[in-house]
Design a protein around this motif. Sequence first.
Motif, PDB file in Angstrom:
ATOM      1  N   GLN A 106      -7.242   8.510  -1.106  1.00 40.09           N
ATOM      2  CA  GLN A 106      -7.662   9.805  -1.657  1.00 40.09           C
ATOM      3  C   GLN A 106      -8.721  10.400  -0.563  1.00 40.09           C
ATOM      4  O   GLN A 106      -8.776  11.603  -0.166  1.00 40.09           O
ATOM      5  N   GLU A 107      -9.520   9.449   0.140  1.00 39.97           N
ATOM      6  CA  GLU A 107     -10.531  10.041   1.015  1.00 39.97           C
ATOM      7  C   GLU A 107      -9.701  10.519   2.235  1.00 39.97           C
ATOM      8  O   GLU A 107      -9.897  11.552   3.029  1.00 39.97           O
ATOM      9  N   HIS A 108      -8.694   9.859   2.541  1.00 36.33           N
ATOM     10  CA  HIS A 108      -7.841   9.987   3.710  1.00 36.33           C
ATOM     11  C   HIS A 108      -7.075  11.586   3.730  1.00 36.33           C
ATOM     12  O   HIS A 108      -7.072  12.540   4.541  1.00 36.33           O
ATOM     13  N   ARG A 109      -6.546  11.624   2.461  1.00 33.30           N
ATOM     14  CA  ARG A 109      -5.773  12.986   2.208  1.00 33.30           C
ATOM     15  C   ARG A 109      -6.771  14.063   2.156  1.00 33.30           C
ATOM     16  O   ARG A 109      -6.310  15.450   2.518  1.00 33.30           O
ATOM     17  N   ALA A 110      -7.968  14.030   1.682  1.00 35.30           N
ATOM     18  CA  ALA A 110      -8.934  14.976   1.511  1.00 35.30           C
ATOM     19  C   ALA A 110      -9.739  15.268   2.887  1.00 35.30           C
ATOM     20  O   ALA A 110     -10.508  16.287   2.827  1.00 35.30           O
ATOM     21  N   GLY A 111      -9.321  14.516   4.003  1.00 37.36           N
ATOM     22  CA  GLY A 111     -10.012  14.895   5.146  1.00 37.36           C
ATOM     23  C   GLY A 111     -11.353  14.327   5.543  1.00 37.36           C
ATOM     24  O   GLY A 111     -11.838  14.713   6.540  1.00 37.36           O
ATOM     25  N   ARG A 112     -11.649  13.445   4.627  1.00 41.44           N
ATOM     26  CA  ARG A 112     -13.103  12.775   4.667  1.00 41.44           C
ATOM     27  C   ARG A 112     -13.212  11.692   5.882  1.00 41.44           C
ATOM     28  O   ARG A 112     -14.083  11.345   6.276  1.00 41.44           O
ATOM     29  N   ILE A 113     -12.062  10.855   5.833  1.00 39.42           N
ATOM     30  CA  ILE A 113     -11.594   9.814   6.771  1.00 39.42           C
ATOM     31  C   ILE A 113     -10.260   9.973   7.387  1.00 39.42           C
ATOM     32  O   ILE A 113      -9.442  10.678   6.921  1.00 39.42           O
ATOM     33  N   GLU A 114      -9.969   9.039   8.378  1.00 32.74           N
ATOM     34  CA  GLU A 114      -8.776   9.075   8.934  1.00 32.74           C
ATOM     35  C   GLU A 114      -8.466   7.828   8.790  1.00 32.74           C
ATOM     36  O   GLU A 114      -8.898   6.831   9.547  1.00 32.74           O
ATOM     37  N   LEU A 115      -7.597   7.000   7.750  1.00 34.03           N
ATOM     38  CA  LEU A 115      -7.247   5.792   7.633  1.00 34.03           C
ATOM     39  C   LEU A 115      -6.284   5.496   8.955  1.00 34.03           C
ATOM     40  O   LEU A 115      -5.023   5.797   9.070  1.00 34.03           O
ATOM     41  N   ARG A 116      -6.701   4.857   9.819  1.00 32.79           N
ATOM     42  CA  ARG A 116      -6.186   4.577  11.038  1.00 32.79           C
ATOM     43  C   ARG A 116      -5.146   3.367  10.707  1.00 32.79           C
ATOM     44  O   ARG A 116      -3.972   3.372  11.457  1.00 32.79           O
ATOM     45  N   ALA A 117      -5.414   2.224  10.059  1.00 29.57           N
ATOM     46  CA  ALA A 117      -4.754   1.142   9.956  1.00 29.57           C
ATOM     47  C   ALA A 117      -5.005   0.524   9.109  1.00 29.57           C
ATOM     48  O   ALA A 117      -6.117   0.334   8.295  1.00 29.57           O
ATOM     49  N   ILE A 118      -3.967  -0.475   8.407  1.00 32.62           N
ATOM     50  CA  ILE A 118      -3.931  -1.617   7.408  1.00 32.62           C
ATOM     51  C   ILE A 118      -3.620  -2.767   7.972  1.00 32.62           C
ATOM     52  O   ILE A 118      -2.566  -3.013   8.161  1.00 32.62           O
ATOM     53  N   THR A 119      -4.494  -3.677   8.189  1.00 32.26           N
ATOM     54  CA  THR A 119      -4.043  -5.024   8.531  1.00 32.26           C
ATOM     55  C   THR A 119      -4.297  -6.029   7.443  1.00 32.26           C
ATOM     56  O   THR A 119      -5.089  -5.905   6.558  1.00 32.26           O
ATOM     57  N   LEU A 158       1.207   6.261  -1.584  1.00 33.72           N
ATOM     58  CA  LEU A 158      -0.039   7.055  -1.609  1.00 33.72           C
ATOM     59  C   LEU A 158       0.096   8.223  -0.456  1.00 33.72           C
ATOM     60  O   LEU A 158      -1.087   8.618  -0.222  1.00 33.72           O
ATOM     61  N   GLY A 159       1.017   8.419   0.228  1.00 35.18           N
ATOM     62  CA  GLY A 159       1.362   9.508   1.182  1.00 35.18           C
ATOM     63  C   GLY A 159       0.490   9.053   2.476  1.00 35.18           C
ATOM     64  O   GLY A 159       0.196   9.989   3.005  1.00 35.18           O
ATOM     65  N   LEU A 160       0.512   7.946   2.792  1.00 34.79           N
ATOM     66  CA  LEU A 160      -0.101   7.301   4.116  1.00 34.79           C
ATOM     67  C   LEU A 160       1.123   6.952   5.300  1.00 34.79           C
ATOM     68  O   LEU A 160       0.755   6.087   5.712  1.00 34.79           O
ATOM     69  N   ARG A 161       1.811   7.938   5.208  1.00 33.07           N
ATOM     70  CA  ARG A 161       2.713   7.736   6.301  1.00 33.07           C
ATOM     71  C   ARG A 161       2.104   7.914   7.617  1.00 33.07           C
ATOM     72  O   ARG A 161       1.392   8.908   7.918  1.00 33.07           O
ATOM     73  N   GLY A 162       2.698   7.073   8.493  1.00 34.84           N
ATOM     74  CA  GLY A 162       2.067   7.270   9.825  1.00 34.84           C
ATOM     75  C   GLY A 162       0.825   6.316  10.216  1.00 34.84           C
ATOM     76  O   GLY A 162       0.483   6.162  11.168  1.00 34.84           O
ATOM     77  N   VAL A 163       0.483   5.708   8.826  1.00 32.20           N
ATOM     78  CA  VAL A 163      -0.762   4.872   9.179  1.00 32.20           C
ATOM     79  C   VAL A 163      -0.194   3.597   9.590  1.00 32.20           C
ATOM     80  O   VAL A 163       0.797   3.004   8.975  1.00 32.20           O
ATOM     81  N   ALA A 164      -0.837   2.786  10.709  1.00 32.12           N
ATOM     82  CA  ALA A 164      -0.196   1.469  11.330  1.00 32.12           C
ATOM     83  C   ALA A 164      -0.471   0.566  10.127  1.00 32.12           C
ATOM     84  O   ALA A 164      -1.486   0.366   9.450  1.00 32.12           O
ATOM     85  N   ILE A 165       0.510  -0.461  10.019  1.00 33.25           N
ATOM     86  CA  ILE A 165       0.334  -1.483   8.939  1.00 33.25           C
ATOM     87  C   ILE A 165       0.774  -2.879   9.878  1.00 33.25           C
ATOM     88  O   ILE A 165       1.833  -2.841  10.337  1.00 33.25           O
ATOM     89  N   ALA A 166      -0.172  -3.838   9.813  1.00 38.41           N
ATOM     90  CA  ALA A 166       0.217  -5.155  10.580  1.00 38.41           C
ATOM     91  C   ALA A 166      -0.111  -6.193   9.987  1.00 38.41           C
ATOM     92  O   ALA A 166      -1.231  -6.085   9.030  1.00 38.41           O
ATOM     93  N   ASP A 167       0.342  -7.441  10.029  1.00 39.50           N
ATOM     94  CA  ASP A 167      -0.080  -8.594   9.219  1.00 39.50           C
ATOM     95  C   ASP A 167      -0.067  -9.696  10.215  1.00 39.50           C
ATOM     96  O   ASP A 167       0.129  -9.471  11.347  1.00 39.50           O
ATOM     97  N   ASP A 168      -0.655 -10.828   9.632  1.00 40.57           N
ATOM     98  CA  ASP A 168      -0.509 -11.966  10.582  1.00 40.57           C
ATOM     99  C   ASP A 168      -0.406 -13.158   9.793  1.00 40.57           C
ATOM    100  O   ASP A 168      -0.776 -13.346   8.419  1.00 40.57           O
ATOM    101  N   SER A 169      -0.063 -14.192  10.401  1.00 40.50           N
ATOM    102  CA  SER A 169       0.236 -15.454   9.850  1.00 40.50           C
ATOM    103  C   SER A 169      -0.597 -16.589   9.818  1.00 40.50           C
ATOM    104  O   SER A 169      -0.627 -17.709   9.192  1.00 40.50           O
ATOM    105  N   ARG A 170      -1.961 -16.065  10.414  1.00 39.05           N
ATOM    106  CA  ARG A 170      -2.975 -17.326  10.464  1.00 39.05           C
ATOM    107  C   ARG A 170      -3.654 -17.769   9.177  1.00 39.05           C
ATOM    108  O   ARG A 170      -3.406 -16.671   8.166  1.00 39.05           O
ATOM    109  N   THR A 171      -3.932 -18.750   8.807  1.00 41.89           N
ATOM    110  CA  THR A 171      -4.559 -19.120   7.783  1.00 41.89           C
ATOM    111  C   THR A 171      -5.830 -19.889   7.913  1.00 41.89           C
ATOM    112  O   THR A 171      -5.934 -20.542   9.033  1.00 41.89           O
ATOM    113  N   GLY A 172      -6.883 -19.935   7.034  1.00 47.05           N
ATOM    114  CA  GLY A 172      -7.813 -20.958   7.285  1.00 47.05           C
ATOM    115  C   GLY A 172      -7.680 -22.278   6.806  1.00 47.05           C
ATOM    116  O   GLY A 172      -6.673 -22.480   6.216  1.00 47.05           O
ATOM    117  N   PRO A 173      -8.797 -22.952   6.551  1.00 46.18           N
ATOM    118  CA  PRO A 173      -8.526 -24.477   6.310  1.00 46.18           C
ATOM    119  C   PRO A 173      -8.478 -24.742   4.759  1.00 46.18           C
ATOM    120  O   PRO A 173      -7.946 -25.676   4.295  1.00 46.18           O
TER     121      PRO A 173
END
Length: 260
Positions: free
Chosen positions: A49-62, A85-100
């Motif tokens: 919502q904040e991204h679409r309203a122009g109050r933030i630019e959601l650059r990435a989801i990790t 949610l209309g977040l096309r163009g927002v980078a999305i990345a994951d990672d396989s690391r885990t904790g103990p």
Amino acid sequence: MRSLLLVLTLALTLTSLTTPAAAHPRPPAVIFDTDMDFDDAATLAYLSQEHRAGRIELRAITVTSAGAGLPGRAIRYARCLADRLGLRGVAIADDSRTGPHSFPADLREPFDRVLTAATPGCAGDESPSRTRAPELIRQLVREDPGIPVIATEPLTSLAAALPHSPARLTSMGGAVHVPGNLCCGTPPEFDGTQEFNYWLDPGAARSVVTRGTGVFRMVSLDAANEVLITDASSTGSPPTTARRPRTPYWRSSRIPRCGR
């Protein structure tokens, strides 16, 4: 319910990132670092919502595999929700690391069912991202040293991204003046003071706190006792403060000082 309260409280910290549009020709960029369970889905909806309203630019989801989300499934939900949610163009990345420590299966499986039910017809795939989450964080911090991160995960990806650290990190985790929230199959030798996010990967939390170079703000479990969800909240009104806290439910300082 407590975790949802915390997420809503954490989302309110975004107000300190935003100012009227006239003051900023370009909204501030934000990275959302998540383990993609159902309360993080609520956070993503708020951020969109904040991204679409122009109050933030959601650059990435990790997305991390060290928390509540199931490997593969977590990034699938992130992709599905971003699309809806209309977040096309927002980078999305994951990672396989885990904790103990591992998130309890007794919770992971019902959380996964909630997200499955919330994303009918989801066409997102479960393949790992080509750029891994820590690498994406490092890249974005290099490009924009002032970029902040909102983290609702065990900080595993942020620790792996060191020595690159954001100018400001707001982290949902820890318990200061309240009991922890471990439950549901966690090992019995822990004394009940631990909070899930930092317990899952305590080494990562320590590294981020002691080696980072930006401002660190911790939104702890204490926040759930200070911010109430009432009937008015369902009409769009913000959560209300129960009482003036004797001590703040967040801790904020330059990261190196937090480790002393």
